[in-house]
Design a protein around this motif. Structure first.
Motif, mmCIF file in Angstrom:
data_model
loop_
_atom_site.group_PDB
_atom_site.id
_atom_site.type_symbol
_atom_site.label_atom_id
_atom_site.label_comp_id
_atom_site.label_asym_id
_atom_site.label_seq_id
_atom_site.Cartn_x
_atom_site.Cartn_y
_atom_site.Cartn_z
ATOM 1 N N ASP A 282 0.864 -1.180 0.000
ATOM 2 C CA ASP A 282 0.000 0.000 0.000
ATOM 3 C C ASP A 282 0.899 1.227 0.000
ATOM 4 O OD1 ASP A 282 -1.865 1.986 0.287
ATOM 5 O OD2 ASP A 282 -2.339 1.492 2.378
ATOM 6 N N ASP B 255 0.323 4.283 -0.190
ATOM 7 C CA ASP B 255 -0.162 5.410 0.608
ATOM 8 C C ASP B 255 0.333 5.339 2.050
ATOM 9 O OD1 ASP B 255 -1.451 6.467 -1.583
ATOM 10 O OD2 ASP B 255 -3.368 5.496 -1.100
ATOM 11 N N SER B 256 0.595 4.134 2.527
ATOM 12 C CA SER B 256 1.070 4.002 3.908
ATOM 13 C C SER B 256 2.546 4.363 4.047
ATOM 14 C CB SER B 256 0.803 2.590 4.435
ATOM 15 O OG SER B 256 1.567 1.655 3.709
ATOM 16 N N TYR B 257 3.216 4.646 2.926
ATOM 17 C CA TYR B 257 4.634 5.012 2.957
ATOM 18 C C TYR B 257 4.857 6.453 2.515
ATOM 19 C CZ TYR B 257 5.007 0.099 3.668
ATOM 20 O OH TYR B 257 4.848 -1.148 4.187
ATOM 21 N N ARG C 101 11.026 5.257 2.928
ATOM 22 C CA ARG C 101 10.309 4.246 3.697
ATOM 23 C C ARG C 101 9.861 3.102 2.790
ATOM 24 N NH1 ARG C 101 5.539 6.531 6.524
ATOM 25 N NH2 ARG C 101 5.721 4.656 7.780
#
Length: 175
Positions: free
Chosen positions: A118, A120-122, A146
């Motif tokens: 995902d 978006d989570s990074y 990240r």
């Protein structure tokens, strides 16, 4: 004759797995390739060869490199047309070409593996999936990314990354 780009993975990093570019040019010339040129010390070469499947070129180059240097080197090869398509298909804005990178995949990544990431989570790192490439932007630099370590764990040795400056310089060389 067709122009190709060879991208060597993980050479000349921190003094390990040394492949001098003069030796790389010699190895490619000994394989019968013409107009061999290299870019930087990170394993980028442009050459001409009879049109053939890139898998055949990869196999020949990898075999010759292991015989020459005594260690395996993963090689990704793209034709000039394929590299041009990679640049044209870029889905992200390149605001800083040093912090923008393309991961060249070999073979194409398993969609299930990439679907499990995902991006978006990074944030603020950005990721977009291409046909056989990943387009990535690391606003804080690759060293502080990240997303990069996650991709390395998921893709393993099936990718080699080049920043946008290098990609566009290679395209200029191949054209």
């Amino acid at each position: 004759m067709t122009r190709y780009v060879a991208l060597l993975r993980g050479v000349n990093v921190g003094g390990h797995r040394r492949v001098p570019m003069a030796d790389l040019r010699r190895v490619l010339t000994e394989l019968g390739y013409a107009e061999v040129k290299t870019l930087l010390q990170s394993g980028n070469a442009v050459f001409e060869a009879a049109e053939q499947p890139t898998a055949d070129l990869v196999a020949a180059i990898e075999a010759k490199l292991v015989g020459e240097f005594g260690f395996a080197v993963d090689v990704m090869v793209r034709s000039g047309a394929e590299l041009r398509a990679v640049v044209a298909a870029n889905p992200l804005e390149v605001s800083d070409p040093v912090r923008f990178a393309v991961a060249f995949l070999s073979p194409a990544a398993d969609p299930a593996v990439l679907d499990a990431v995902d991006p978006d989570s990074y944030a603020p790192d950005l990721l977009r999936v291409g046909e056989h490439e990943l387009y990535m932007y690391f606003p804080n630099g690759l060293g502080k990314a990240r997303l990069s370590p996650i991709l390395t764990r998921k893709l393993g040795d099936k990718a080699t990354v080049r920043n946008w400056n290098t990609v566009t310089k290679l395209l200029a060389m191949v054209e």
